[in-house]
Scaffold this active site. Structure first.
Site, mmCIF file in Angstrom:
data_model
loop_
_atom_site.group_PDB
_atom_site.id
_atom_site.type_symbol
_atom_site.label_atom_id
_atom_site.label_comp_id
_atom_site.label_asym_id
_atom_site.label_seq_id
_atom_site.Cartn_x
_atom_site.Cartn_y
_atom_site.Cartn_z
ATOM 1 N N GLY A 8 0.742 -1.247 0.117
ATOM 2 C CA GLY A 8 0.054 -0.210 -0.163
ATOM 3 C C GLY A 8 0.956 1.277 -0.126
ATOM 4 O O GLY A 8 1.543 1.363 0.873
ATOM 5 N N ASP A 33 2.608 -1.729 -4.549
ATOM 6 C CA ASP A 33 1.688 -1.156 -4.728
ATOM 7 C C ASP A 33 0.998 -1.964 -6.149
ATOM 8 O O ASP A 33 1.795 -1.952 -7.112
ATOM 9 C CB ASP A 33 0.916 0.142 -4.765
ATOM 10 C CG ASP A 33 -0.473 0.283 -4.374
ATOM 11 O OD1 ASP A 33 -1.247 0.202 -5.431
ATOM 12 O OD2 ASP A 33 -0.664 0.999 -3.369
ATOM 13 N N GLU A 157 -0.995 4.041 13.028
ATOM 14 C CA GLU A 157 -0.451 5.323 12.535
ATOM 15 C C GLU A 157 -1.192 6.504 13.295
ATOM 16 O O GLU A 157 -2.483 6.548 13.284
ATOM 17 C CB GLU A 157 -0.141 5.639 11.066
ATOM 18 C CG GLU A 157 -1.190 5.540 10.218
ATOM 19 C CD GLU A 157 -2.318 6.701 10.223
ATOM 20 O OE1 GLU A 157 -1.812 7.836 10.554
ATOM 21 O OE2 GLU A 157 -3.241 6.720 9.787
ATOM 22 N N ALA A 218 -10.164 5.151 19.101
ATOM 23 C CA ALA A 218 -10.571 6.017 20.232
ATOM 24 C C ALA A 218 -9.753 7.432 20.457
ATOM 25 O O ALA A 218 -10.572 8.415 20.576
ATOM 26 C CB ALA A 218 -9.817 5.375 21.609
ATOM 27 N N ALA A 219 -8.591 7.499 19.867
ATOM 28 C CA ALA A 219 -7.736 8.629 19.540
ATOM 29 C C ALA A 219 -8.678 9.489 18.737
ATOM 30 O O ALA A 219 -8.561 10.705 19.181
ATOM 31 C CB ALA A 219 -6.492 8.409 19.211
ATOM 32 N N PHE A 222 -11.779 10.718 20.010
ATOM 33 C CA PHE A 222 -11.599 11.930 20.977
ATOM 34 C C PHE A 222 -11.445 13.397 20.376
ATOM 35 O O PHE A 222 -11.869 14.351 20.736
ATOM 36 C CB PHE A 222 -10.617 11.738 21.748
ATOM 37 C CG PHE A 222 -10.905 10.891 23.091
ATOM 38 C CD1 PHE A 222 -11.651 9.715 22.990
ATOM 39 C CD2 PHE A 222 -10.207 11.053 24.478
ATOM 40 C CE1 PHE A 222 -12.052 8.620 23.946
ATOM 41 C CE2 PHE A 222 -10.987 10.208 25.496
ATOM 42 C CZ PHE A 222 -11.688 9.113 25.353
ATOM 43 N N LEU A 223 -10.422 13.215 19.270
ATOM 44 C CA LEU A 223 -10.205 14.598 18.392
ATOM 45 C C LEU A 223 -11.358 14.807 17.767
ATOM 46 O O LEU A 223 -11.672 16.238 17.873
ATOM 47 C CB LEU A 223 -9.039 14.136 17.471
ATOM 48 C CG LEU A 223 -7.517 13.686 18.123
ATOM 49 C CD1 LEU A 223 -6.806 13.184 17.017
ATOM 50 C CD2 LEU A 223 -7.144 15.213 18.792
ATOM 51 N N CYS A 272 -10.097 9.589 8.134
ATOM 52 C CA CYS A 272 -10.158 8.776 9.383
ATOM 53 C C CYS A 272 -11.273 9.094 10.259
ATOM 54 O O CYS A 272 -11.954 8.210 10.727
ATOM 55 C CB CYS A 272 -8.877 8.818 10.065
ATOM 56 S SG CYS A 272 -7.534 7.877 9.210
ATOM 57 N N LYS A 275 -14.863 7.628 9.312
ATOM 58 C CA LYS A 275 -14.820 6.274 9.108
ATOM 59 C C LYS A 275 -14.601 5.629 10.578
ATOM 60 O O LYS A 275 -15.173 4.542 10.673
ATOM 61 C CB LYS A 275 -13.742 5.879 8.285
ATOM 62 C CG LYS A 275 -13.314 4.721 7.785
ATOM 63 C CD LYS A 275 -12.563 4.446 6.765
ATOM 64 C CE LYS A 275 -11.017 4.437 7.089
ATOM 65 N NZ LYS A 275 -10.102 4.125 6.043
#
EC number: 1.1.1.22
Length: 480
Positions: A8, A33, A157, A218-219, A222-223, A272, A275
């Site tokens: 990828g 890829d 990441e 979770a990160a 939260f953001l 992100c 999603k």
């Protein structure tokens, strides 16, 4: 020599591997890829993605210990560590449609790894995946292993686009999750040894597999929640005459809260946030936690509400119709310093204006006309499939034109929408722009980048998100 292969060559795989190659000269890194145009671009002077500092890193390593190739099987076969960084789009049909992650590409990558491997491998999840994906991948690898041993690690990441290279050079943390077995610990140590060549030991966190997978979701949740919180406040600020910039500054001064991610805007975008929250919602529902699922759904609802509110404000301010009026859209990327348009709020804002028959002229310093047209004709979630599997857009949107600079975009326009916070939009000659616009001339600042008072003195009617309203806007309330 340790050999790393990454499947990828996108926004995650490309930059991450380039930095590993730069920081670990003794490691050979191959990014593979199946997309020929993408690999050709990585091997050219015009990289397929724009990221400050990426060019330099790639040029220093390419051809030495960093290689971009379409020969996927060869490099996977030779690698000691295989990173998998493939698309994990939201499902659009079947079980979990609209929420669950589609692991088709992940599964075919795992089957191919099992198929071509002739030696033991560490397989690293790099794409954002639902909790327990590792378990499924493990089953595919072991059932097809022909006696070869695989260890699965989760190494999510935490890059922010626009600062990805800086984030990779000096990460807040590197998270590695593995099985709590002797083989699992050994695999975690092998990956830790790669990162520890430039990341301080105390910043490399090790957990079990499930904690690492969930930490990423979770990160991001939260953001996104912080952005939706300040955006919810922006609507209240407009209703009461408060100023959201002053409110968020006062709130951010509390050391328990801190100032980051408290800028009010037209909404969050990027590949992100939405999603991952939809994914989180689905996992909660599947685990019998409907109240938790509802809680996280609200973050997306407020984000959608903010975009709708912005469009309604534009239409109502302009005598309740934008039909056949030229609206200039400044900025199409989801944030500055990137050409990425995935889930950008600009798509929904433009579609809302087109729904009222507006003519739109768009300028963004990093986004091509082809990309803009594709985004405006694509179905939701289609963007997250590899390019050759995306539907070709047979039609272009006739009411949309793309301009080469802000002055061309705004010429003869009735209104301007600022949808990305590019620095150049702060420095434009707004007097010149005003002179070339239809009157009354409107500015709808979806990123709070312009000095509203200065623009009002020139003659503009200005709407800034979460700021006290112009008298004009008070007289023409936005209908929700």
């Amino acid at each position: 020599m340790v050999k790393i292969c990454c499947i990828g060559a996108g926004y995650v795989g490309g930059p991450t591997m380039a930095v590993i190659a730069l920081k670990c000269p003794s490691v050979e890194v191959a990014v593979v890829d199946i997309s020929v145009p993408r690999i050709t671009a990585w091997n050219s002077d015009q990289l397929p993605i724009y990221e400050p500092g990426l060019d330099d890193v790639v040029k220093q390593c390419r051809g030495k210990n960093l290689f971009f190739s379409t020969d996927v099987e060869k490099h996977v076969r030779e690698a000691d560590i295989v990173f998998v960084s493939v698309n994990t789009p939201t499902k659009t049909r079947g079980l979990g449609a609209g929420k669950a992650a589609d692991l088709t590409y992940w599964e075919s990558a795992a089957r191919m790894i099992a198929d071509v491997s002739v030696s033991d491998k560490i397989v690293v999840e790099k794409s954002t995946v639902p909790v327990k994906t590792a378990e499924a991948i493990e089953k595919i690898l072991t059932h097809n292993s022909k006696g070869i041993k695989f260890q699965i690690l989760s190494n999510p990441e935490f890059l922010a686009e626009g600062t990805a290279i800086e984030d990779l050079f000096k990460p807040d943390r590197v998270l590695i999750g593995g099985r709590e077995t002797p083989e699992g610990f050994a695999a975690v140590k092998a990956l830790k040894d790669v990162y520890s060549q430039w990341v301080p030991e105390e910043r490399i966190l090790t957990t079990n597999l499930w904690s690492a997978e969930l930490s990423k979701l979770a990160a991001n949740a939260f953001l996104a929640q912080r952005i939706s919180s300040v955006n919810a406040m922006s609507a209240l600020c407009e209703a009461t005459g408060a100023n959201v910039t002053e409110v968020s500054y006062a709130v951010g001064k509390d050391s328990r809260i801190g100032p980051k991610f408290l800028n009010s805007s037209v909404g969050f975008g990027g590949s992100c946030f939405q999603k991952d929250i939809l994914n989180l919602v689905y996992i909660c529902e599947c685990n019998g936690l409907p109240e938790v699922a509802e809680y996280w759904k609200q973050v997306i609802k407020i984000n959608d509400y903010q975009k709708t509110r912005f469009v309604n404000r534009i239409v109502s301010s302009m005598f309740n119709t934008v039909s056949n009026k030229k609206i200039a859209v400044l900025g199409f990327a989801f944030k500055k310093d990137t050409g990425d348009t995935r889930e950008t709020p600009a798509i929904d804002v433009c579609k809302g204006l087109l729904g009222d028959k507006a003519r739109i002229s768009i300028y963004d310093p990093q986004v091509t006309e082809e990309q803009i047209q594709r985004d405006l004709t694509m179905n939701k979630f289609d963007w997250d499939h590899p390019l050759h599997l995306q539907p070709m857009s047979p039609t272009t949107v006739k009411q949309v034109s793309v301009a080469w600079d802000a002055y061309a975009a705004t010429k003869d326009a009735h209104g301007i929408c600022i949808l990305t916070e590019w620095d150049e939009f702060k420095k434009l000659d707004y007097e010149k722009i005003f002179d070339n616009m239809q009157k009354p001339a409107f500015v709808f600042d979806g990123r709070n980048v312009v000095d509203a008072e200065k623009l009002r003195k020139i003659g503009f009617i200005v709407y800034s998100i979460g700021k006290p309203l112009d008298q004009w806007l008070k007289d023409m309330p936005a209908l929700a």
